[in-house]
Design an enzyme around this catalytic site. Structure first.
Site, short mmCIF file in Angstrom:
data_model
loop_
_atom_site.label_atom_id
_atom_site.label_comp_id
_atom_site.label_asym_id
_atom_site.label_seq_id
_atom_site.Cartn_x
_atom_site.Cartn_y
_atom_site.Cartn_z
CE LYS A 78 114.23 22.04 68.16
NZ LYS A 78 113.95 21.12 67.04
CB SER A 153 117.18 21.48 65.27
OG SER A 153 115.82 21.10 65.17
CB SER A 177 115.03 18.08 64.35
OG SER A 177 115.75 18.74 63.33
#
Length: 483
Positions: A78, A153, A177
């Site tokens: 990420k 996210s 997320s």
């Protein structure tokens, strides 16, 4: 052979047997990214040259008879994790050129385990959305329907996995997320017990990478199978070597049961503050039916379950109490004025968000004390049950909605609109008390979209929901390649 959709476990076996090299796996993953990611936009910061060098190094290590858990396996990370030599922006334009000096602790662990990092995956601005778009890198699309969000996210990571861009990824979770993108994209994710995996270096720029404990937030694994989640969690788990790691090692307790028929499961599909859409209810019921069919004890109600309304209010206040810490003084003063104007009888989630934004330290201490009561309630519940099955969000993936004010957005649940941020209540059920939760795919909606559920387990007994996820994968199926 098509390697891009094979599990990490299968790739590790093939690498050990000499059936494929890491260089071949890495080249295949890069070729697929270069072919398909223009439409997906999952990989926002490719690192292909270093990935190829790492793959060659992994092959050389294997030739020396070395063997590590992820040796030679292509993975993604990420964007919010620091990787030396790559930008860390959290989608914030003012930090588009920020380059950290060292890897985040979890990136260090990936590399130490032998993983080959292909690059970074896209995120929403400041990681604060259930979608994935920002001004620097643009919008990430759902692999099943490019007009819909992959979630957020960790949406870039979920889209990458569903598209065959690496076998594993690492993300983070404070408001679903990890779990929401897994649900929206049809992959697996695990939100670990709060504090289980060190978070240093998963920090917004340009803040220093300090070994600070975070409230609510965790880092965790994403994969295309439940067993791969466990493989990656074993790499990630453990305290920061600069703090508790000086004195402690982690030894997670074994799963409570090895057979589906031995599990005691509480199944929830309704919430007092927001409806559950029909597609998600069907997914929950598919899991419940599979459990019953295999002889597990399944209940739909329990007096031991902590109050869901109070849990959602507490979670909302704790979550938003930290969201305004860096607001300008004038903006914060305006929030205080708005909060002061709320009616004492207003018990809506919108009011809880506003009150949380202007929490005093005294307010936070009081809310935290109530959280401890909820944690104790969960301990009592998990003396009678092994896991709780429930939704992650009320709907499958929804169309892109880039309205600049999330408070003005709406979420459509079976034709009725609700406040956009209210959908976070299911994610908060595990986040507020710090419980582990595993997101699993359960099939598809009538529109062909993935639908997932979460399996919530006892604190620090992460192996229990992970094992349940593995058994359910065998029973109802798991990841399917988007068509």
């Amino acid at each position: 052979m098509e390697w891009n959709f094979q599990t990490a476990e299968m790739l590790a076996t093939a690498l050990r047997a000499g059936e494929v090299t890491s260089a071949e796996l890495t080249d295949a993953a890069i070729a697929r990214i270069e072919r398909d990611d223009t439409a997906m936009n999952a990989i926002c910061v490719p690192d292909f040259d270093r990935a190829r060098a790492a793959a060659r190094g992994a092959d050389q290590a294997r030739a020396r008879s070395e063997d590590r858990p992820l040796l030679g396996i292509p993975v993604t990370v990420k964007e919010s994790y620091n990787i030396a030599g790559l930008p860390t922006t959290w989608g914030m334009p003012q930090h588009r050129n920020y380059m950290p000096a060292e890897d985040a602790v979890q990136v260090q662990r990936l590399k130490a385990a032998g993983a080959v990092v292909l690059g970074k995956t896209n995120v929403p601005l400041r990681l604060q959305d259930v979608q994935t778009f920002n001004e620097i890198y643009g919008t990430t699309n759902n692999p099943w329907d490019h007009g819909r969000t992959p979630g957020g996210s960790s949406g870039g990571s979920a889209a990458a996995l569903a598209s065959g861009f690496g076998a594993l990824s690492i993300g983070s979770d404070i408001a679903g997320s990890l779990r929401t993108p897994a649900h929206f994209c049809g992959v697996y994710a695990h939100k670990p017990t709060l504090g289980l995996a060190a978070v240093r270096g998963m920090v917004p720029p340009p803040e220093p990478a300090l070994p600070a404990d975070l409230d609510l937030a965790v880092v965790g694994p994403m994969a295309r199978t439940a067993r791969d989640l466990t493989l990656l969690l074993d790499v990630m788990a453990g305290p920061d070597p600069l703090t508790l790691g000086v004195a402690h090692d982690v030894k997670l307790p074994p799963t409570r049961h090895e057979r589906l028929c031995d599990f005691r499961v509480l199944v929830l599909d309704t919430h007092p503050l927001i409806p559950t859409g029909s597609a998600v209810r069907a997914g929950v019921n598919r899991v419940a039916d599979a459990l019953v069919d295999d002889g597990a004890r399944v209940e739909r109600h329990s007096p031991l379950l902590p109050d869901l309304t109070e849990a959602a209010m507490l979670y909302t206040q704790l979550l938003f109490s930290s969201s305004v810490a860096r607001f300008p003084a004038e903006a914060y003063a305006q929030l205080r004025t708005r909060a002061a104007g709320l009616s004492a009888d207003d018990r809506s989630l919108e009011a809880a968000r506003l009150r949380g934004m202007v929490f005093s330290h005294r307010d936070w201490i009081e809310a935290n004390s109530r959280r401890e009561l909820h944690r104790h309630g969960w301990r009592r519940l998990f003396a009678e049950f092994d896991a709780v099955v429930c939704p992650i969000t009320p709907t499958p993936a929804f169309p892109h909605d880039h309205h600049p004010d999330p408070m003005e957005r709406r979420i459509d649940i079976d034709g009725v609109e609700y406040p956009y941020l209210d959908q976070l209540v299911w994610a908060g059920l595990a986040t507020m008390p710090g419980l582990p939760a595993t997101a699993i795919p359960t099939g598809r909606s009538p529109e062909g979209l993935p639908v997932g559920v979460q399996l919530i387990g006892p604190m620090f007994e992460d192996r229990t929901p992970l094992r349940l996820a593995e058994l359910l994968e065998r029973k109802i199926g798991g990841f399917q390649e988007p068509k």
